[in-house]
Design a protein around this motif. Structure first.
Motif, PDB file in Angstrom:
ATOM      1  N   PHE A  30       0.542  55.539  38.339  1.00 39.06           N
ATOM      2  CA  PHE A  30       1.938  55.780  38.693  1.00 39.06           C
ATOM      3  C   PHE A  30       2.567  54.527  39.293  1.00 39.06           C
ATOM      4  CE2 PHE A  30       5.413  57.323  41.306  1.00 39.06           C
ATOM      5  CZ  PHE A  30       6.059  58.188  40.436  1.00 39.06           C
ATOM      6  N   LYS A  31       1.843  53.847  40.177  1.00 46.23           N
ATOM      7  CA  LYS A  31       2.335  52.616  40.800  1.00 46.23           C
ATOM      8  C   LYS A  31       2.563  51.544  39.748  1.00 46.23           C
ATOM      9  CE  LYS A  31       0.839  48.964  43.887  1.00 46.23           C
ATOM     10  NZ  LYS A  31       0.222  48.009  42.994  1.00 46.23           N
ATOM     11  N   ASP A  32       1.621  51.389  38.826  1.00 49.00           N
ATOM     12  CA  ASP A  32       1.770  50.395  37.766  1.00 49.00           C
ATOM     13  C   ASP A  32       2.974  50.687  36.885  1.00 49.00           C
ATOM     14  OD1 ASP A  32      -0.487  49.113  38.699  1.00 49.00           O
ATOM     15  OD2 ASP A  32      -1.816  49.917  37.137  1.00 49.00           O
ATOM     16  N   MET A  33       3.172  51.964  36.541  1.00 42.50           N
ATOM     17  CA  MET A  33       4.314  52.341  35.710  1.00 42.50           C
ATOM     18  C   MET A  33       5.630  52.104  36.448  1.00 42.50           C
ATOM     19  SD  MET A  33       2.894  55.770  33.826  1.00 42.50           S
ATOM     20  CE  MET A  33       4.445  56.104  33.058  1.00 42.50           C
ATOM     21  N   ALA A  34       5.661  52.420  37.734  1.00 38.97           N
ATOM     22  CA  ALA A  34       6.871  52.188  38.530  1.00 38.97           C
ATOM     23  C   ALA A  34       7.199  50.697  38.575  1.00 38.97           C
ATOM     24  CB  ALA A  34       6.690  52.746  39.936  1.00 38.97           C
ATOM     25  N   GLU A  36       6.443  48.486  36.316  1.00 40.12           N
ATOM     26  CA  GLU A  36       6.934  48.122  34.985  1.00 40.12           C
ATOM     27  C   GLU A  36       8.397  48.512  34.803  1.00 40.12           C
ATOM     28  OE1 GLU A  36       5.621  46.487  32.359  1.00 40.12           O
ATOM     29  OE2 GLU A  36       3.869  45.997  33.581  1.00 40.12           O
ATOM     30  N   ILE A  37       8.754  49.707  35.270  1.00 39.06           N
ATOM     31  CA  ILE A  37      10.142  50.161  35.167  1.00 39.06           C
ATOM     32  C   ILE A  37      11.056  49.254  35.992  1.00 39.06           C
ATOM     33  CG2 ILE A  37      11.733  52.039  35.790  1.00 39.06           C
ATOM     34  CD1 ILE A  37       9.427  53.976  35.008  1.00 39.06           C
ATOM     35  N   ILE A  38      10.630  48.909  37.191  1.00 41.23           N
ATOM     36  CA  ILE A  38      11.421  48.012  38.037  1.00 41.23           C
ATOM     37  C   ILE A  38      11.587  46.657  37.359  1.00 41.23           C
ATOM     38  CG2 ILE A  38      11.392  46.726  40.213  1.00 41.23           C
ATOM     39  CD1 ILE A  38      10.048  49.273  41.432  1.00 41.23           C
ATOM     40  N   ALA A  39      10.522  46.138  36.765  1.00 42.78           N
ATOM     41  CA  ALA A  39      10.610  44.849  36.065  1.00 42.78           C
ATOM     42  C   ALA A  39      11.551  44.941  34.876  1.00 42.78           C
ATOM     43  CB  ALA A  39       9.215  44.409  35.618  1.00 42.78           C
ATOM     44  N   ASP A  40      11.493  46.056  34.143  1.00 45.60           N
ATOM     45  CA  ASP A  40      12.394  46.229  32.996  1.00 45.60           C
ATOM     46  C   ASP A  40      13.844  46.257  33.449  1.00 45.60           C
ATOM     47  OD1 ASP A  40      10.241  46.284  31.290  1.00 45.60           O
ATOM     48  OD2 ASP A  40      10.217  48.463  31.078  1.00 45.60           O
TER      49      ASP A  40
END
Length: 57
Positions: A30-34, A36-40
């Motif tokens: 979940f942390k990794d996906m969050a 990634e979303i922030i970076a996008d």
């Protein structure tokens, strides 16, 4: 427990340990996906966004 296993002593695998590992892996994912979303969003130049705002979908 980690020290015990690292020293060669056997450690019993229990349902509680498997359950705990499942929670840990889920939290890390979940942390990794969050991140990634922030970076996008940063790449798109978005400064702020609301979770309940569906316009970004």
């Amino acid at each position: 427990m980690l020290t015990q296993e690292a020293s060669g002593d056997p450690v019993a695998l229990s349902l509680l340990m498997v359950h705990g590992q499942n929670h840990l892996i889920t939290a890390i994912t979940f942390k990794d996906m969050a991140n990634e979303i922030i970076a996008d969003y940063s790449d798109l130049g978005c400064q702020t966004f609301r979770i309940d705002d569906a316009s970004w979908l």
